[in-house]
Design an enzyme around this catalytic site. Structure first.
Site, PDB file in Angstrom:
ATOM      1  N   SER A 203       6.978  -1.541   9.926  1.00 27.74           N
ATOM      2  CA  SER A 203       6.296  -0.497   9.180  1.00 27.74           C
ATOM      3  C   SER A 203       5.461   0.375  10.136  1.00 27.74           C
ATOM      4  O   SER A 203       5.990   0.908  11.108  1.00 27.74           O
ATOM      5  CB  SER A 203       5.458  -1.129   8.066  1.00 27.74           C
TER       6      SER A 203
ATOM      7  N   ASP B 217      15.186  -0.045   1.769  1.00 31.94           N
ATOM      8  CA  ASP B 217      13.749   0.113   1.973  1.00 31.94           C
ATOM      9  C   ASP B 217      13.229   1.228   1.064  1.00 31.94           C
ATOM     10  O   ASP B 217      13.697   2.359   1.129  1.00 31.94           O
ATOM     11  CB  ASP B 217      13.509   0.467   3.446  1.00 31.94           C
TER      12      ASP B 217
ATOM     13  N   HIS C  66      12.132  -3.500   2.699  1.00 32.30           N
ATOM     14  CA  HIS C  66      11.220  -3.088   3.775  1.00 32.30           C
ATOM     15  C   HIS C  66      10.713  -4.273   4.594  1.00 32.30           C
ATOM     16  O   HIS C  66      10.662  -4.214   5.817  1.00 32.30           O
ATOM     17  CB  HIS C  66      10.034  -2.339   3.157  1.00 32.30           C
TER      18      HIS C  66
END
Length: 417
Positions: A233, A327, A361
């Protein structure tokens, strides 16, 4: 005599175990259930229904679950498909000095929700550790750097890795401790929302991360001259920037991030990379009440944002891009493809792409079940991460082995723990 055996009963969280039931009647229907309570008191469970074979046995390496939290042959399904009793909770190890203790129960017949009135036919306690015996944890508070250093047992020197997470801030250690259990010296690095660091991230000061890299390489048990970096991230965004500007970085693992400075600018000595501002008015709220951030990011292909791109073509080391194609936080596949295209246009070949359809994600080591929606610090509502359980589980299993191999390949051998 009915037996439920888990081998080994004590293991690292990223290693598989064997689950075997014996002593049943041929074709007997049974329910296998796993459960644990995490450090915050949240209860997690998984269950699956099986029929014994002609010998009265159920071997999860061969037997297919007929229903429950998963269907088919999933040897680790009772761990990978855990679900929280409360919505929007993520199973994440916060204190790696102690294990998760799972209780596995075997029930006769179909038991959707076993009660205390129904005793199990057999039970077993399984410990899943995030740090192996002998790994040392050293709190780091030196200069500006804050985090925790994990050192494998022995004199070393060991290949060094910096490990970072994302936009929730704080210090998360479970991936670093697992990598240290594989023979790496790993600095779990906080960069905001921890100790005396800024509470929120307003800019990426790359000199902070350079200080962390130099600190790690100066340690007598760390083998230089280069090190690895892994991030997910926002941590992946920082990872790519470190690979682009810091000569110490020879191997970078980017997991579901961006190739641009989104929401925060970057500063490094005389360099300034502007941010692409977010579009909060595009935020979607799902039917579950979660925030879908996918459209909050402006189109990185717009020439107006070209200056916000991280100059990944400057990376001296190798870059591994790990993408979950489902994601819902970033369009990670697009960002990875744009970064690779930028490298190609400069004649670079120092990249590898792992792209997983229907993975979300939060691609983590394989001990972690899919978390598609969760509460995070600083968000007024739960955040939608995306992903489907089966392909996400396979993505975690495959990518973790590839990440370890990638780091070993470019940092040199570990101590073969």
């Amino acid at each position: 005599m009915i037996q439920l055996r888990v081998t080994p009963e004590i293991s690292l969280a990223d290693r598989p175990v064997k689950i075997h039931v014996s002593g049943l009647a041929p074709a007997q229907l049974v329910t296998l259930q796993s459960s644990l309570t995490d450090e915050r008191g949240v209860h997690f469970e998984a269950r699956a229904f099986y029929r014994a074979d002609e010998a009265g046995e159920v071997d999860l390496e061969q037997a297919a679950a007929t229903g429950g939290d998963y269907v088919g042959v999933w040897p680790m399904g009772l761990f990978w498909f855990l679900k929280p009793e409360k919505l929007f909770y993520r199973l994440m190890k916060r204190d790696v000095s102690c294990p998760f203790r799972f209780q596995l129960n075997l029930f006769d017949s179909f038991q959707l929700q076993p009660s205390d009135k129904i005793p199990p036919l057999a039970t077993c306690i399984v410990e899943r550790w995030y740090v192996r015996p002998g790994v040392e944890r050293v709190p780091i508070k030196e200069g500006r750097v804050r985090g925790a250093l994990f050192l494998p047992p022995g004199p070393g020197p060991f290949p060094g890795v910096i490990d970072m997470f994302g936009g929730a801030g704080g210090l998360i250690e479970f991936r670093a401790s697992l990598l240290a259990s594989r023979g790496f010296a790993v600095l779990a690095l906080a960069f905001f929302g921890y100790d005396d660091l800024p509470r929120v991230l307003v800019e990426v000061d790359l000199e902070y991360f350079e200080e962390a890299a130099n600190l790690l390489l100066k340690h007598p048990k760390v083998r230089g001259p280069g090190l690895g970096v892994i991030g997910v991230s926002k941590g992946a965004e920082v990872t790519l920037a470190m690979a682009s500007f810091l000569e110490q970085v020879v191997a970078a693992v980017w997991i579901n991030g961006t190739g641009f400075m989104n929401g925060t600018p970057l500063r490094y000595k005389g360099v300034h990379i502007p941010q692409i501002p977010y579009c909060p008015e595009r935020l979607l709220i799902t039917e579950m009440g979660a925030l879908d951030n996918h459209h909050v990011f402006r189109d990185p292909q717009d020439p107006a944002y070209a200056e916000a791109a991280i100059p990944v073509e400057k990376a001296r080391g190798e870059v591994l891009f790990v993408v979950g194609e489902a994601d819902r936080n970033f369009n990670s596949k697009l960002f990875a493809e744009m970064a690779i295209e930028r490298m190609k246009s400069h004649g670079k070949k120092n990249y590898t792409l792992l792209s997983y359809p229907s993975a979300g994600h939060l691609i983590e080591p394989p001990g972690s079940p899919l978390c598609s929606i969760s509460l995070i610090r600083g968000s007024p509502k739960p955040v939608h991460w995306g992903g489907k359980p089966e392909p996400h589980a396979r993505a975690q299993e495959h990518s973790w082995q590839e990440i370890v191999k990638f780091l070993e390949c470019h940092l040199g051998p570990t101590s073969n723990l």
